[in-house]
Structures are given as C-alpha cells and as structure tokens.
Design an enzyme around this catalytic site. Structure first.
Site, PDB file in Angstrom:
ATOM      1  N   ASP A  83      -1.736   2.811  -4.459  1.00 44.52           N
ATOM      2  CA  ASP A  83      -2.439   2.590  -5.722  1.00 44.52           C
ATOM      3  C   ASP A  83      -3.803   3.293  -5.685  1.00 44.52           C
ATOM      4  OD1 ASP A  83      -0.369   0.931  -6.417  1.00 44.52           O
ATOM      5  OD2 ASP A  83      -1.405  -0.883  -5.720  1.00 44.52           O
TER       6      ASP A  83
HETATM    7  N1  URA Z   1       1.439  -2.253  -2.127  1.00 42.21           N
HETATM    8  C1  URA Z   1       0.545  -2.326  -3.129  1.00 42.21           C
HETATM    9  O1  URA Z   1       0.475  -3.319  -3.835  1.00 42.21           O
HETATM   10  N2  URA Z   1      -0.253  -1.286  -3.329  1.00 42.21           N
HETATM   11  C2  URA Z   1      -0.232  -0.170  -2.560  1.00 42.21           C
HETATM   12  O2  URA Z   1      -1.020   0.766  -2.799  1.00 42.21           O
HETATM   13  C3  URA Z   1       0.695  -0.116  -1.517  1.00 42.21           C
HETATM   14  C4  URA Z   1       1.522  -1.174  -1.322  1.00 42.21           C
END
Ligand code: URA
Length: 234
Positions: free
Chosen positions: A105
C-alpha cells in the site's frame, strides 16, 4: 520477438531508443549487424544476427531482479495517474519493462521486489508457491493471547469466502508484532487486524521467502538481488 524483424523495430522494442533515435544513430554509423555498419534501418534482422547499437548489444535481455526499500507515499505499481510510483527510484535502462512482485500500500514501507522475469514474478505472487511474507506491524492496541491465536489459525475478512491461511505471530512488544503470511489478499494485513478489532498504525515488509530487506538500503534505495536470492524463489 518475431523474426525476421526490422532493425529499427527490434532496437526500439528492446531499448529506450525511439525509432527516430535509431535512425539518427544509424546515420552516424553507430549500428552494426554482425560486425558490419548498417545504415538502413528497415533491414530485416534474423534471430542469429548480432546487432550492436552505440556499444550496446541488442537482444541481450538477461532478466533483472531488484529489491527496493519503499518509503511511504509511493505506489508499488509501475504506472499511476495520481501518485508517484516506485519506478521513480530505479535508474536502469528499459525500466518500464519491470514489474512489481507483490504490491505494498502507499503507506506501507519496506521490501519491494522488481523484475522483468514473468515466471519468477509469478512464483513470488502465486498462492500455490506459499511464499512467506513477513511484516512488522505496529498496532493501535495491544493484542491478547486469544487474538493472536485467531490471527494464527485464520480470520474471516470482510466480503471473503474463505478464512485467511494459517499465519505466525511473534510478539515484539505490546504494540509491535511480526506477522508472517503466505497469501497476498487485498490489504490483507490491515484487514486481518481489523477482523480482530484492532488497527494497523504502521506496516513494514521485512521479508519475502528467504529474501530479507537489506539493512544497508535507506528508504528509496535499491540494489540488484544476488544470484542466491534469485534462486531462493523456486
Ligand atoms: N497487507 C496490507 O494490508 N498492506 C500492505 O501493504 C501489505 C499487506
């Protein structure tokens, strides 16, 4: 690549040079085919021909593998209309050919793998290969034993038909946990913690399979993977 192929098409498809630039380089006698200068860019090239353009051997497309320490604020895709992507940090020829193996993310930091080897990428992300991803999770509230057991045995995420696969949780302190999972569902870690009525304050990926984020890499820095790191994904 489908052979025979026009010289300018071959070079523009496999390098950062445009067809126009190829024409200019040919005019300057900087292109050779099998050791002989070739000025006409519509010449047909066969697979066995050795083309060198301004010192670069064309078609030498050895796959490339990199690890990047992703900072907050960048999208781990290679194209985005709104945000800067992790490619901002990569200074390599043909960087648009690279893909991200396992996205993070925009507000997650840490290990991102980039490659132009499609099969290797598939092995990293395909659930069949059970490639373990390890995250350092900072939580809003401490976890109790029961919640840890739930995370480890599998939780139901909103709008999903199956529980998450077994995971492991290591307690670092009451607000920090090391979580290892084998899947890569959308926002998986954040949703797993939401499922046990907690909240992820910050998230950092430390490891994918046997590949550990190099502690010498500052946020935004990257390096090529070693041969053994590449081979560790099987
Ligand atoms: N899980 C998440 O919620 N975000 C990420 O960036 C990676 C795994």
């Amino acid at each position: 690549m489908k052979y025979p192929i026009r010289l300018d098409k071959l070079i523009s498809q496999t390098t950062d040079w445009s067809r126009k630039e190829v024409k200019r380089l040919a005019h300057k006698e900087l292109i050779t085919v099998n050791g002989t200068v070739e000025k006409s860019t519509d010449t047909k090239i066969n697979e066995s021909d050795v083309v060198v353009c301004d010192g670069e051997t064309i078609g030498d497309l050895t796959p490339r593998y990199f690890m990047l320490n992703k900072p907050v604020g960048f999208i781990s895709a290679t194209k985005d209309r709104e945000h800067l992507t992790v490619l901002e940090f990569i200074e390599e020829p043909r960087k648009d050919n690279l893909s991200v193996a396992g996205r993070l993310d925009i507000d997650t930091t840490g290990l991102v793998l980039l490659t132009d080897d499609g099969q290797w990428l598939h092995r990293v992300i395909s659930p069949k290969h059970h490639c373990v991803k390890t995250y350092l999770v900072e939580t809003a509230k401490p976890l109790d034993e029961k919640q840890i057991a739930k995370l480890e045995s599998g939780v139901w995420l909103n709008n999903e038909k199956t529980r998450t696969k077994p995971a492991t949780v290591e307690v670092i302190d009451e607000y920090h946990y090391r979580l290892s999972i084998t899947e890569g569902r959308y926002h998986q870690v954040k949703r797993m913690f939401a499922a046990i009525e907690n909240h992820v304050e910050s998230l950092h990926r430390e490891q994918i399979g046997a590949i550990i984020l190099d502690p010498d890499l500052q946020p935004g820095e990257y390096r090529a993977l070693t041969d053994s790191e590449v081979a560790s994904i099987d």
